[in-house]
Design a protein around this motif. Structure first.
Motif, PDB file in Angstrom:
ATOM      1  N   ALA A 141       1.862  -8.422  11.759  1.00 23.77           N
ATOM      2  CA  ALA A 141       0.733  -7.670  10.959  1.00 23.77           C
ATOM      3  C   ALA A 141       1.001  -7.817   9.470  1.00 23.77           C
ATOM      4  N   GLU A 142       0.230  -8.040   8.650  1.00 25.69           N
ATOM      5  CA  GLU A 142       0.245  -8.201   7.206  1.00 25.69           C
ATOM      6  C   GLU A 142       0.539  -6.961   6.379  1.00 25.69           C
ATOM      7  N   PRO A 143       1.691  -6.974   5.668  1.00 25.71           N
ATOM      8  CA  PRO A 143       2.207  -6.106   4.636  1.00 25.71           C
ATOM      9  C   PRO A 143       1.121  -5.558   3.554  1.00 25.71           C
ATOM     10  N   ALA A 144       1.233  -4.538   2.875  1.00 25.38           N
ATOM     11  CA  ALA A 144       0.233  -4.006   1.772  1.00 25.38           C
ATOM     12  C   ALA A 144       0.097  -5.086   0.914  1.00 25.38           C
ATOM     13  N   GLU A 145       1.350  -5.629   0.156  1.00 18.46           N
ATOM     14  CA  GLU A 145       1.285  -6.534  -0.736  1.00 18.46           C
ATOM     15  C   GLU A 145       2.393  -7.730  -0.454  1.00 18.46           C
ATOM     16  N   ARG A 146       1.876  -8.821  -0.437  1.00 18.17           N
ATOM     17  CA  ARG A 146       2.431 -10.161   0.104  1.00 18.17           C
ATOM     18  C   ARG A 146       2.239 -11.468  -0.669  1.00 18.17           C
ATOM     19  N   GLU A 147       2.988 -12.320  -0.523  1.00 19.12           N
ATOM     20  CA  GLU A 147       2.696 -13.676  -1.179  1.00 19.12           C
ATOM     21  C   GLU A 147       1.963 -14.598  -0.129  1.00 19.12           C
ATOM     22  N   VAL A 148       1.118 -15.258  -0.022  1.00 17.41           N
ATOM     23  CA  VAL A 148       0.265 -16.130   0.944  1.00 17.41           C
ATOM     24  C   VAL A 148      -0.146 -17.269   0.173  1.00 17.41           C
ATOM     25  N   ALA A 149      -0.407 -18.396   0.811  1.00 16.04           N
ATOM     26  CA  ALA A 149      -0.885 -19.469   0.438  1.00 16.04           C
ATOM     27  C   ALA A 149      -2.383 -19.282  -0.163  1.00 16.04           C
ATOM     28  N   ALA A 150      -2.827 -19.962  -1.014  1.00 13.57           N
ATOM     29  CA  ALA A 150      -4.194 -19.743  -1.663  1.00 13.57           C
ATOM     30  C   ALA A 150      -5.342 -19.811  -0.522  1.00 13.57           C
ATOM     31  N   ALA A 151      -4.944 -20.734   0.321  1.00 10.64           N
ATOM     32  CA  ALA A 151      -6.054 -20.914   1.432  1.00 10.64           C
ATOM     33  C   ALA A 151      -6.227 -19.689   2.068  1.00 10.64           C
ATOM     34  N   MET A 152      -5.398 -18.736   1.990  1.00  7.42           N
ATOM     35  CA  MET A 152      -5.320 -17.518   3.031  1.00  7.42           C
ATOM     36  C   MET A 152      -6.085 -16.121   1.967  1.00  7.42           C
ATOM     37  N   VAL A 153      -6.199 -16.175   0.835  1.00  6.41           N
ATOM     38  CA  VAL A 153      -6.864 -15.307  -0.067  1.00  6.41           C
ATOM     39  C   VAL A 153      -8.434 -15.307   0.327  1.00  6.41           C
ATOM     40  N   ARG A 154      -8.760 -14.073   0.421  1.00  5.39           N
ATOM     41  CA  ARG A 154     -10.098 -13.758   0.724  1.00  5.39           C
ATOM     42  C   ARG A 154     -10.726 -12.506  -0.039  1.00  5.39           C
ATOM     43  N   PRO A 155     -12.122 -12.590  -0.001  1.00  9.56           N
ATOM     44  CA  PRO A 155     -12.940 -11.561  -0.926  1.00  9.56           C
ATOM     45  C   PRO A 155     -12.694 -10.105  -0.920  1.00  9.56           C
ATOM     46  N   ASP A 156     -12.024  -9.751   0.214  1.00 10.30           N
ATOM     47  CA  ASP A 156     -11.951  -8.268   0.036  1.00 10.30           C
ATOM     48  C   ASP A 156     -10.269  -7.748  -0.201  1.00 10.30           C
ATOM     49  N   GLN A 157      -9.776  -8.859  -1.297  1.00 13.45           N
ATOM     50  CA  GLN A 157      -8.396  -8.503  -1.686  1.00 13.45           C
ATOM     51  C   GLN A 157      -8.259  -8.708  -3.172  1.00 13.45           C
ATOM     52  N   LEU A 158      -7.103  -7.883  -3.886  1.00 14.03           N
ATOM     53  CA  LEU A 158      -6.903  -8.377  -5.164  1.00 14.03           C
ATOM     54  C   LEU A 158      -5.867  -9.288  -5.039  1.00 14.03           C
ATOM     55  N   VAL A 159      -5.894 -10.275  -6.218  1.00 16.61           N
ATOM     56  CA  VAL A 159      -4.740 -11.226  -6.411  1.00 16.61           C
ATOM     57  C   VAL A 159      -4.389 -11.010  -7.493  1.00 16.61           C
ATOM     58  N   LYS A 160      -2.970 -11.323  -7.925  1.00 18.83           N
ATOM     59  CA  LYS A 160      -2.355 -11.186  -9.056  1.00 18.83           C
ATOM     60  C   LYS A 160      -2.253 -12.335  -9.911  1.00 18.83           C
ATOM     61  N   VAL A 161      -3.068 -12.451 -10.976  1.00 15.57           N
ATOM     62  CA  VAL A 161      -3.165 -13.657 -11.826  1.00 15.57           C
ATOM     63  C   VAL A 161      -3.013 -13.284 -13.234  1.00 15.57           C
ATOM     64  N   TRP A 162      -2.379 -13.919 -14.045  1.00 21.62           N
ATOM     65  CA  TRP A 162      -1.979 -13.818 -15.413  1.00 21.62           C
ATOM     66  C   TRP A 162      -1.361 -12.347 -15.477  1.00 21.62           C
ATOM     67  N   GLY A 163      -0.672 -12.057 -14.581  1.00 23.27           N
ATOM     68  CA  GLY A 163       0.230 -11.055 -14.922  1.00 23.27           C
ATOM     69  C   GLY A 163      -0.415  -9.562 -14.523  1.00 23.27           C
ATOM     70  N   GLU A 164      -1.929  -9.559 -13.877  1.00 26.64           N
ATOM     71  CA  GLU A 164      -2.684  -8.421 -13.777  1.00 26.64           C
ATOM     72  C   GLU A 164      -3.343  -8.701 -12.300  1.00 26.64           C
ATOM     73  N   TRP A 165      -4.023  -7.571 -12.013  1.00 28.82           N
ATOM     74  CA  TRP A 165      -4.584  -7.731 -10.669  1.00 28.82           C
ATOM     75  C   TRP A 165      -6.126  -7.987 -10.761  1.00 28.82           C
ATOM     76  N   ARG A 166      -6.525  -8.948 -10.189  1.00 25.65           N
ATOM     77  CA  ARG A 166      -7.963  -9.165 -10.173  1.00 25.65           C
ATOM     78  C   ARG A 166      -8.726  -8.922  -8.823  1.00 25.65           C
ATOM     79  N   ALA A 167      -9.903  -8.531  -8.625  1.00 22.89           N
ATOM     80  CA  ALA A 167     -10.645  -8.687  -7.325  1.00 22.89           C
ATOM     81  C   ALA A 167     -11.251  -9.859  -7.255  1.00 22.89           C
ATOM     82  N   VAL A 168     -11.224 -10.338  -5.934  1.00 23.63           N
ATOM     83  CA  VAL A 168     -11.609 -11.586  -5.347  1.00 23.63           C
ATOM     84  C   VAL A 168     -13.150 -11.233  -5.082  1.00 23.63           C
TER      85      VAL A 168
END
Length: 213
Positions: A141-168
Motif C-alpha cells: 500500500a502507499e505511504p502518505a508521502e512518497r517519491e513516484v514516477a511522474a506517470a503516477m501523479v494524479r489529480p487528487d494529490q499534492l506534488v512538491k515543486v519549486w520547494g512548495e506543495w501544489r495541488a494537481v
C-alpha cells in the motif's frame, strides 16, 4: 499517462512503432518498482508486457492508431494485471512455431508465465484487449508521502515543486514523435509542469482526502 484514484492502476497510449516496446519496459519498471513488486515478478511483468505490446504492434491495425496499455494492482488479492489493447480485428491464438521460424512464441511465453490470461473485445466491438495476471504478494500500500514516477501523479494529490506543495488539477500524458513519453501537470498555482514520465516527483494526499482513507 494517467492513474486512477488510489493509484491502483496506470494507463498510457503508445505510438504504433518499434520504439514503443522499450518505452513500455521503462514505464512498467518505474510503476512496478513504486508498487514494491518483487524483482522476479517485475522481470516477468516487463517480459509479458513486451510480448503483448509486440503482438499488438504486429497486428493489422491502421498505422495511425495507438496501442493502449493498462497496469493494475490488487493489494487485497496480491495480483498484478497487465492489459494491452489494439484496434486490429481477430483474436490472437497460441501456436507452436516451427524450428526455423524466428517469431510466433509470444503467447507461448504468456501462457507459460502468467497466472492466467485471456482476450476480451473492446467496448464498441473494435479490436481487442489481451490481458495477463501475475501473483504479486509483495505489492504494498502507499505511504502518505512518497517519491513516484511522474506517470503516477494524479489529480487528487499534492506534488512538491519549486520547494512548495501544489495541488494537481489535471495530469495527462504527452507523446511527441521521437521523444520519450512525458506528463503535463496542471497545478492550482503557477505554470503547468511538463516532465518525463519516469522522472521522480514527491507527492502526498490532500489533508481532506487523507481523513477519508
Amino acid at each position: 499517462m494517467a492513474g486512477s484514484p488510489g493509484s491502483n492502476e496506470v494507463t498510457f497510449q503508445l505510438s504504433n512503432c518499434r520504439r514503443s516496446v522499450p518505452r513500455t519496459r521503462a514505464l512498467a519498471h518505474a510503476v512496478l518498482g513504486e508498487w514494491g513488486v518483487a524483482q522476479d515478478v517485475l522481470d516477468v511483468a516487463e517480459l509479458l508486457l513486451s510480448e503483448l505490446v509486440t503482438n499488438a504492434l504486429r497486428a493489422h491495425a491502421p498505422s495511425n492508431q495507438q496501442v493502449g496499455v493498462r497496469i493494475a494492482r490488487s493489494t487485497a488479492d496480491g495480483l498484478l494485471r497487465l492489459e494491452v489493447s489494439d484496434e486490429a480485428p481477430g483474436r490472437p491464438e497460441v501456436r507452436t512455431p516451427s524450428d526455423d521460424e524466428t517469431g510466433g512464441r509470444g503467447l507461448l511465453l504468456v501462457e507459460a508465465l502468467a497466472h492466467r490470461w485471456g482476450v476480451e473485445e473492446r467496448e464498441g466491438g473494435t479490436g481487442k484487449t489481451v490481458w495477463a495476471e501475475l501473483k504479486a504478494p509483495d505489492i504494498i500500500a502507499e505511504p502518505a508521502e512518497r517519491e513516484v514516477a511522474a506517470a503516477m501523479v494524479r489529480p487528487d494529490q499534492l506534488v512538491k515543486v519549486w520547494g512548495e506543495w501544489r495541488a494537481v488539477v489535471s495530469a495527462r500524458s504527452e507523446q511527441r514523435d521521437g521523444d520519450d513519453p512525458a506528463v503535463l501537470l496542471s497545478l492550482d498555482e503557477g505554470p503547468a509542469l511538463r516532465v518525463q514520465a519516469t522522472e521522480p516527483l514527491t507527492v502526498r494526499q490532500r489533508e481532506e482526502d487523507a481523513g477519508n482513507v
